[in-house]
Enzyme design. Structure first.
Site, PDB file in Angstrom:
ATOM      1  N   LYS A 107       0.840  -1.197   0.000  1.00  0.00           N
ATOM      2  CA  LYS A 107       0.000   0.000   0.000  1.00  0.00           C
ATOM      3  C   LYS A 107       0.875   1.247   0.000  1.00  0.00           C
ATOM      4  O   LYS A 107       1.498   1.587   0.999  1.00  0.00           O
ATOM      5  CB  LYS A 107      -0.903   0.043   1.241  1.00  0.00           C
ATOM      6  CG  LYS A 107      -1.997   1.098   1.078  1.00  0.00           C
ATOM      7  CD  LYS A 107      -2.564   1.608   2.392  1.00  0.00           C
ATOM      8  CE  LYS A 107      -1.710   2.660   3.040  1.00  0.00           C
ATOM      9  NZ  LYS A 107      -1.533   3.885   2.245  1.00  0.00           N
ATOM     10  N   CYS A 163      14.344  10.221   5.909  1.00  0.00           N
ATOM     11  CA  CYS A 163      14.309   9.859   7.332  1.00  0.00           C
ATOM     12  C   CYS A 163      15.692   9.994   7.962  1.00  0.00           C
ATOM     13  O   CYS A 163      15.807  10.477   9.086  1.00  0.00           O
ATOM     14  CB  CYS A 163      13.707   8.482   7.545  1.00  0.00           C
ATOM     15  SG  CYS A 163      14.219   7.259   6.358  1.00  0.00           S
ATOM     16  N   GLU A 199      10.346   1.308  10.414  1.00  0.00           N
ATOM     17  CA  GLU A 199      11.424   2.264  10.131  1.00  0.00           C
ATOM     18  C   GLU A 199      10.785   3.646  10.223  1.00  0.00           C
ATOM     19  O   GLU A 199      10.093   4.078   9.315  1.00  0.00           O
ATOM     20  CB  GLU A 199      12.003   1.970   8.741  1.00  0.00           C
ATOM     21  CG  GLU A 199      13.437   2.405   8.590  1.00  0.00           C
ATOM     22  CD  GLU A 199      13.539   3.842   8.140  1.00  0.00           C
ATOM     23  OE1 GLU A 199      13.471   4.735   9.040  1.00  0.00           O
ATOM     24  OE2 GLU A 199      13.677   4.086   6.940  1.00  0.00           O
ATOM     25  N   GLU A 202      11.394  16.857  14.346  1.00  0.00           N
ATOM     26  CA  GLU A 202      11.878  16.545  12.995  1.00  0.00           C
ATOM     27  C   GLU A 202      11.131  17.418  11.976  1.00  0.00           C
ATOM     28  O   GLU A 202       9.927  17.272  11.795  1.00  0.00           O
ATOM     29  CB  GLU A 202      11.602  15.062  12.694  1.00  0.00           C
ATOM     30  CG  GLU A 202      12.049  14.645  11.320  1.00  0.00           C
ATOM     31  CD  GLU A 202      11.635  13.208  10.963  1.00  0.00           C
ATOM     32  OE1 GLU A 202      10.685  12.687  11.556  1.00  0.00           O
ATOM     33  OE2 GLU A 202      12.279  12.633  10.066  1.00  0.00           O
TER      34      GLU A 202
HETATM   35  P1  ADP Z   1       2.860  11.281   6.858  1.00  0.00           P
HETATM   36  O1  ADP Z   1       2.030  11.728   8.022  1.00  0.00           O
HETATM   37  O2  ADP Z   1       4.110  12.024   6.733  1.00  0.00           O
HETATM   38  O3  ADP Z   1       2.095  11.124   5.571  1.00  0.00           O
HETATM   39  P2  ADP Z   1       2.563   8.592   7.728  1.00  0.00           P
HETATM   40  O4  ADP Z   1       3.516   7.849   8.565  1.00  0.00           O
HETATM   41  O5  ADP Z   1       1.267   8.969   8.339  1.00  0.00           O
HETATM   42  O6  ADP Z   1       3.352   9.834   7.209  1.00  0.00           O
HETATM   43  O7  ADP Z   1       2.252   7.814   6.387  1.00  0.00           O
HETATM   44  C1  ADP Z   1       3.031   6.778   5.872  1.00  0.00           C
HETATM   45  C2  ADP Z   1       2.127   5.681   5.362  1.00  0.00           C
HETATM   46  O8  ADP Z   1       1.304   5.206   6.431  1.00  0.00           O
HETATM   47  C3  ADP Z   1       1.166   6.079   4.249  1.00  0.00           C
HETATM   48  O9  ADP Z   1       1.102   5.003   3.319  1.00  0.00           O
HETATM   49  C4  ADP Z   1      -0.144   6.249   4.978  1.00  0.00           C
HETATM   50  O10 ADP Z   1      -1.270   6.035   4.144  1.00  0.00           O
HETATM   51  C5  ADP Z   1      -0.060   5.149   6.021  1.00  0.00           C
HETATM   52  N1  ADP Z   1      -0.926   5.321   7.195  1.00  0.00           N
HETATM   53  C6  ADP Z   1      -1.443   6.457   7.698  1.00  0.00           C
HETATM   54  N2  ADP Z   1      -2.165   6.207   8.829  1.00  0.00           N
HETATM   55  C7  ADP Z   1      -2.100   4.871   9.044  1.00  0.00           C
HETATM   56  C8  ADP Z   1      -2.602   3.987  10.062  1.00  0.00           C
HETATM   57  N3  ADP Z   1      -3.330   4.425  11.082  1.00  0.00           N
HETATM   58  N4  ADP Z   1      -2.282   2.676   9.975  1.00  0.00           N
HETATM   59  C9  ADP Z   1      -1.526   2.221   8.966  1.00  0.00           C
HETATM   60  N5  ADP Z   1      -1.014   2.995   7.986  1.00  0.00           N
HETATM   61  C10 ADP Z   1      -1.303   4.303   8.003  1.00  0.00           C
END
Ligand code: ADP
Length: 474
Positions: free
Chosen positions: A173, A281, A247, A378
């Site tokens: 995903k 990162c 990560e 960050e």
């Molecule tokens: P940012 O906030 O910088 O977009 P995230 O860590 O939220 O970074 O997003 C990284 C990935 O995690 C994306 O693919 C996002 O769709 C997914 N994501 C966001 N919220 C969730 C969640 N609650 N559980 C699993 N994956 C998530």
């Protein structure tokens, strides 16, 4: 407008639902991606489960052969993939120090080839007349990969290829902000992989990642992204005791000792702090400089910052593109404003330009210290705080006074002294006279709240396996 397909069980989803993908250089939707529902996720997991017995029982050489075919396909389509990355992510095609979209595609190819060159060893613990004990590596089952928007293609490769290499099947995903290069990558892989071995789902509805984290048909989640999201995934994954590789964020410190040569080190410090406009990162995010060379290094860095070109990465001669999305741009602007109010000195940038797109200039902030948001949080964008220190032990203490522990570095003319100091940094990777340089065979991962588990090389491959010990009485 081009519509990108999501591949599940070897074919595009049967849906007319799509969502728009924005080019951050213009702020406008430039392509559509098929949108997956939670039912499509179930289909993807079912397809991966169905494909698992066949794929996991293939001889290892067959999987190696497939990885080599994937590397060749990536090579063949590298221009197309780089163009897509620039459009959806914002990074320039070439970029400063050649660290743009073509670099990302090159990294994806290099990591695919390196993963093909790994081994699935059987360890022999004892081999006597009476007893032989062997340790075998077995795939976990279905791996769910959740990727971020900063290096959409390369991080997908980091997750997916070792999972496939060790016999797992995958549901991937990508971030809803950057799904296109990943969708194309999955389409290419499906030209050579059996149906169901690699599936992709995406949606801008925001709940697919959470659904994957708790899905009973997924055995492991590999996630690269923010620490708060990593915590949510870990919590959701506990219901089914999923294996996890997380990560997460970093706020990497670099310590520059008094004997370093500012002229010599400034280009490398600049490149590693602003790689991918700081949206990396393990980029250098807090620069601690000894007072003896502080002004000189500030001047060297400012000269570079004030000479680079920020703009639409599709145009030639652009060093840095926009921030990938508006929310991140707002965080960067907010941290800059907070630093200004705290009395910091701006050596470059600091003002958001007028016009379309999520642009922010390369911003160097001096005369700032721990306790301000720009240092403690960050920023994940094109802004770097430069902090003066007098005593090296104090600098080390401040470098380690972070919840994060991804990377760190020490810069000095005395490599031995720098190595000793670097080994006292609380982080998963420590560099001497460099920062954020990764190697496909060297383990990479965080400590503290930067996550756990490592990627790359044999250590990374082991994260996609369970161990089975065979006790053979003779
Ligand atoms: P940012 O906030 O910088 O977009 P995230 O860590 O939220 O970074 O997003 C990284 C990935 O995690 C994306 O693919 C996002 O769709 C997914 N994501 C966001 N919220 C969730 C969640 N609650 N559980 C699993 N994956 C998530």
């Amino acid at each position: 407008m081009t519509e990108y397909k999501l591949i599940v069980d070897g074919k595009p989803l049967a849906t007319t639902d799509t969502f728009g993908v924005v080019n951050p250089a213009t702020g406008e939707v430039f392509a559509q991606c098929q949108a997956a529902s939670s039912e499509h996720l179930d289909q993807a997991v079912a397809a991966a489960r169905k494909a698992f017995p066949g794929w996991s029982q293939q001889p290892d050489e067959v999987r190696v052969g497939k990885l080599k075919e994937i590397a060749a396909l990536l090579q063949e389509h590298s221009e197309e993939l780089a163009q897509l990355l620039t459009r959806e992510q914002g990074k320039p095609l070439q970029g400063f120090a050649g660290l743009g979209a073509h670099f990302e595609v090159g990294g994806a190819i290099a990591w695919t080839e390196a993963t093909a060159a790994l081994h699935m060893p059987v360890d022999v613990i004892e081999d006597s007349d009476q007893l032989r004990i062997e340790v075998h590596r077995k795939p976990l089952g279905v791996v769910g990969s959740i990727t971020p928007w900063n290096y959409p293609l390369m991080i997908a490769v980091w997750h997916v290829l070792p999972a496939l290499r060790s016999g797992n099947t995958v549901v991937l995903k990508p971030s809803e902000m950057t799904p296109l290069a990943t969708a194309r990558f999955v389409e290419l892989c499906n030209q050579v992989l059996p149906a169901g071995v690699l599936n992709i789902v995406a949606s801008n509805a925001g709940s697919l990642g959470a659904a994957m984290s708790k899905h009973s048909g997924i055995d492991k989640i590999v996630f690269t992204g923010s620490t708060p999201t990593g915590k949510r995934i870990m919590s959701a994954a506990s219901a089914t005791l999923k294996r996890l590789t997380l990560e997460l964020g970093g706020n990497d410190a670099a310590i520059v000792l008094a004997d370093a040569d500012p002229k010599k080190i400034a280009p490398a410090i600049f490149a590693t702090a602003f790689i991918n406009s700081g949206q990396t990162c393990a980029a250098l995010k807090r620069l601690y400089v000894h007072e003896g060379i502080y002004e000189e290094l500030c001047a060297e860095l400012a000269a570079i910052a004030n000479s680079v070109k920020v703009g639409n990465g599709l145009e030639p001669g652009i060093d840095f593109g926009p921030v990938q999305n508006e929310a991140q741009l707002n965080i960067v602007a907010e941290l800059a404003d907070d630093a200004r109010q705290a009395g910091a000195r701006f050596l470059s940038g600091g003002v958001r330009p007028q016009g379309p797109g999520y642009f922010y200039p390369i911003t160097l902030v001096a005369d700032i210290s721990d306790g301000t948001r720009l240092v403690d949080e960050e920023p994940f964008g094109p802004i770097l705080p430069i902090i003066k220190f007098t005593d090296v032990e104090d600098a080390l203490r401040r470098a380690n006074a972070s919840e994060n522990g991804l990377g760190g570095s020490v810069w000095s003319a005395d490599v031995e002294k720098a190595t000793q100091l670097a080994s006292r940094l609380e982080c998963g990777s420590a560099w001497i006279n460099n920062h954020a340089i990764l190697h496909p065979m060297a383990p990479f991962g965080g400590v503290k709240q930067s996550g756990f588990g490592v990627e790359f090389g044999q250590f990374g491959l082991d994260e996609y396996c369970s161990l089975q010990t065979l006790h053979i009485s003779k």
